[in-house]
Motif scaffolding. Structure first.
Motif, mmCIF file in Angstrom:
data_model
loop_
_atom_site.group_PDB
_atom_site.id
_atom_site.type_symbol
_atom_site.label_atom_id
_atom_site.label_comp_id
_atom_site.label_asym_id
_atom_site.label_seq_id
_atom_site.Cartn_x
_atom_site.Cartn_y
_atom_site.Cartn_z
ATOM 1 N N MET A 233 0.790 -1.115 0.039
ATOM 2 C CA MET A 233 -0.042 -0.101 0.078
ATOM 3 C C MET A 233 0.945 1.375 0.145
ATOM 4 S SD MET A 233 -2.763 1.027 2.596
ATOM 5 C CE MET A 233 -3.978 2.396 2.471
ATOM 6 N N VAL A 234 0.385 2.189 -1.032
ATOM 7 C CA VAL A 234 1.243 3.495 -1.101
ATOM 8 C C VAL A 234 0.250 4.562 -0.600
ATOM 9 C CG1 VAL A 234 2.690 5.118 -2.452
ATOM 10 C CG2 VAL A 234 2.789 2.550 -2.592
ATOM 11 N N GLN A 235 0.315 5.244 0.410
ATOM 12 C CA GLN A 235 -0.750 6.170 0.898
ATOM 13 C C GLN A 235 -0.197 7.642 0.491
ATOM 14 O OE1 GLN A 235 -0.680 5.424 4.969
ATOM 15 N NE2 GLN A 235 -2.399 4.007 5.055
ATOM 16 N N GLN A 236 -1.311 8.563 0.582
ATOM 17 C CA GLN A 236 -0.967 9.849 0.171
ATOM 18 C C GLN A 236 0.013 10.494 1.133
ATOM 19 O OE1 GLN A 236 -4.541 12.270 0.408
ATOM 20 N NE2 GLN A 236 -3.372 13.994 -0.023
ATOM 21 N N GLN A 237 -0.039 10.202 2.515
ATOM 22 C CA GLN A 237 1.128 10.694 3.491
ATOM 23 C C GLN A 237 1.775 9.599 3.801
ATOM 24 O OE1 GLN A 237 1.638 13.816 3.971
ATOM 25 N NE2 GLN A 237 -0.056 14.354 2.522
ATOM 26 N N PRO A 238 2.750 9.047 3.055
ATOM 27 C CA PRO A 238 3.483 7.751 3.471
ATOM 28 C C PRO A 238 4.317 8.176 5.150
ATOM 29 C CG PRO A 238 4.515 8.761 1.935
ATOM 30 C CD PRO A 238 3.322 9.548 2.063
ATOM 31 N N TYR A 239 4.357 7.138 5.862
ATOM 32 C CA TYR A 239 4.977 7.213 7.008
ATOM 33 C C TYR A 239 6.336 6.697 6.960
ATOM 34 C CZ TYR A 239 6.043 7.883 11.794
ATOM 35 O OH TYR A 239 6.636 8.235 13.232
ATOM 36 N N LEU A 240 7.252 7.267 7.305
ATOM 37 C CA LEU A 240 8.669 7.168 7.764
ATOM 38 C C LEU A 240 9.014 6.976 9.266
ATOM 39 C CD1 LEU A 240 10.572 8.488 4.594
ATOM 40 C CD2 LEU A 240 9.325 6.425 4.644
ATOM 41 N N PHE A 241 9.909 6.029 9.443
ATOM 42 C CA PHE A 241 10.172 5.786 10.964
ATOM 43 C C PHE A 241 11.721 6.504 11.037
ATOM 44 C CE2 PHE A 241 7.447 2.302 9.818
ATOM 45 C CZ PHE A 241 6.581 2.213 11.037
ATOM 46 N N ASN A 242 11.816 7.083 12.396
ATOM 47 C CA ASN A 242 13.065 7.565 12.869
ATOM 48 C C ASN A 242 14.245 6.599 12.581
ATOM 49 O OD1 ASN A 242 14.753 9.505 13.666
ATOM 50 N ND2 ASN A 242 14.068 9.409 15.651
ATOM 51 N N GLU A 243 14.603 6.372 11.425
ATOM 52 C CA GLU A 243 15.471 5.051 11.242
ATOM 53 C C GLU A 243 16.158 5.420 9.976
ATOM 54 O OE1 GLU A 243 16.141 2.329 12.838
ATOM 55 O OE2 GLU A 243 14.644 2.466 14.336
ATOM 56 N N THR A 244 17.090 4.836 9.356
ATOM 57 C CA THR A 244 17.831 4.945 8.366
ATOM 58 C C THR A 244 17.167 4.947 7.149
ATOM 59 O OG1 THR A 244 18.748 2.873 8.043
ATOM 60 C CG2 THR A 244 20.016 4.336 9.310
ATOM 61 N N VAL A 245 17.348 5.559 5.983
ATOM 62 C CA VAL A 245 16.646 5.393 4.692
ATOM 63 C C VAL A 245 16.741 3.633 4.199
ATOM 64 C CG1 VAL A 245 16.841 5.858 2.291
ATOM 65 C CG2 VAL A 245 17.320 7.487 3.783
ATOM 66 N N ALA A 246 17.727 2.828 4.484
ATOM 67 C CA ALA A 246 17.667 1.417 4.050
ATOM 68 C C ALA A 246 16.692 0.931 5.042
ATOM 69 C CB ALA A 246 19.239 1.112 4.456
ATOM 70 N N SER A 247 16.766 1.426 6.379
ATOM 71 C CA SER A 247 15.804 0.430 7.200
ATOM 72 C C SER A 247 14.354 0.846 6.828
ATOM 73 C CB SER A 247 15.891 0.967 8.569
ATOM 74 O OG SER A 247 17.027 0.379 9.114
ATOM 75 N N ASN A 248 13.975 2.136 6.363
ATOM 76 C CA ASN A 248 12.512 2.207 6.326
ATOM 77 C C ASN A 248 12.072 1.760 4.905
ATOM 78 O OD1 ASN A 248 10.790 4.440 7.472
ATOM 79 N ND2 ASN A 248 12.952 5.244 7.935
ATOM 80 N N ILE A 249 13.090 1.486 3.671
ATOM 81 C CA ILE A 249 12.757 0.743 2.469
ATOM 82 C C ILE A 249 12.820 -0.609 2.936
ATOM 83 C CG2 ILE A 249 13.735 0.165 0.292
ATOM 84 C CD1 ILE A 249 15.026 2.752 0.199
ATOM 85 N N ARG A 250 13.559 -1.145 3.783
ATOM 86 C CA ARG A 250 13.655 -2.561 4.178
ATOM 87 C C ARG A 250 12.473 -3.224 4.805
ATOM 88 N NH1 ARG A 250 18.611 -3.040 6.381
ATOM 89 N NH2 ARG A 250 19.494 -3.758 4.616
ATOM 90 N N ILE A 251 11.453 -2.281 5.315
ATOM 91 C CA ILE A 251 10.116 -2.570 5.897
ATOM 92 C C ILE A 251 9.446 -3.469 5.072
ATOM 93 C CG2 ILE A 251 7.946 -1.773 6.737
ATOM 94 C CD1 ILE A 251 9.523 0.623 7.835
ATOM 95 N N GLY A 252 9.702 -3.491 3.551
ATOM 96 C CA GLY A 252 9.101 -3.963 2.676
ATOM 97 C C GLY A 252 9.362 -5.540 2.604
ATOM 98 N N VAL B 71 16.238 9.530 8.855
ATOM 99 C CA VAL B 71 15.282 10.574 7.931
ATOM 100 C C VAL B 71 14.606 11.336 9.164
ATOM 101 C CG1 VAL B 71 15.365 9.209 6.266
ATOM 102 C CG2 VAL B 71 13.719 8.665 7.825
ATOM 103 N N GLY B 72 14.424 11.143 10.483
ATOM 104 C CA GLY B 72 13.916 11.716 11.563
ATOM 105 C C GLY B 72 12.105 11.092 11.399
ATOM 106 N N GLU B 73 11.518 11.233 12.761
ATOM 107 C CA GLU B 73 10.202 10.746 12.848
ATOM 108 C C GLU B 73 9.455 11.423 11.627
ATOM 109 O OE1 GLU B 73 7.708 8.387 14.535
ATOM 110 O OE2 GLU B 73 9.704 8.863 15.390
ATOM 111 N N GLY B 74 8.846 10.564 10.979
ATOM 112 C CA GLY B 74 7.892 10.683 9.860
ATOM 113 C C GLY B 74 8.541 11.202 8.602
#
Length: 171
Positions: free
Chosen positions: A1-20, A53-56
């Motif tokens: 799912m790709v939402q209008q306002q995607p949520y990113l966690f206060n983690e690295t870019v790699a970790s945020n992509i790795r969620i998939g 990337v900071g919270e959100g």
């Protein structure tokens, strides 16, 4: 799912992509990021894929967050994709990148798109027009324009509004 306002966690870019795909390698993450047209801007971040990337996703623009969200979905490789107003409120440059990324994400998949901007769905195999919670019309873009119903009215209104220009007041 790709939402209008995607949520990113206060983690690295790699970790945020790795969620998939939690067991993804860095090479797989980079491949997904390239397909989502975000590798180039990620490389320019202070620590590249290891940048927090900071919270959100506070340190990124809306378009950058959207493309990371698309990279996450590409990495997951689910057979069904839900795009909920994924291109809403993006600047034209980010919208172009996002449309290209969505095309790669959607290849040989079932994609459900929720959109108010009809331009983003005009190439869909089937469009359902909802009115008051019910399906008012269904068909391809061209067919719906020929029906002269609600879809055509909305399409014409969006085309009219999309062409407005500011004029300077003569003195």
């Amino acid at each position: 799912m790709v939402q209008q306002q995607p949520y990113l966690f206060n983690e690295t870019v790699a970790s945020n992509i790795r969620i998939g795909k939690p067991d993804a390698t860095l090479e797989q993450i980079i491949e997904a990021a390239k397909a989502a047209y975000c590798h180039e801007f990620i490389e320019k971040l202070p620590h590249g894929y290891e940048t927090v990337v900071g919270e959100g996703g506070a340190t990124l623009s809306g378009g950058e967050k959207q493309r990371i969200s698309i990279a996450r979905a590409i990495l997951k490789d689910a057979p069904i994709i839900l795009l909920d107003e994924a291109t809403a409120s993006l600047d034209p440059e980010n919208e172009v990148y996002l449309q290209r990324a969505i095309s790669k994400l959607a290849y040989q998949k079932t994609v459900l798109v929720i959109a108010h901007r009809l331009k983003t769905i005009q190439s869909a195999d089937r469009i359902l027009v909802l009115d008051q919670g019910r399906i008012a019309e269904a068909g391809k873009h061209k067919e719906l324009l020929e029906k002269r119903g609600l879809y055509r009215k909305l399409w014409q209104e969006q085309q009219r509004l999309g062409g407005w220009k500011l004029k300077r007041k003569s003195m």
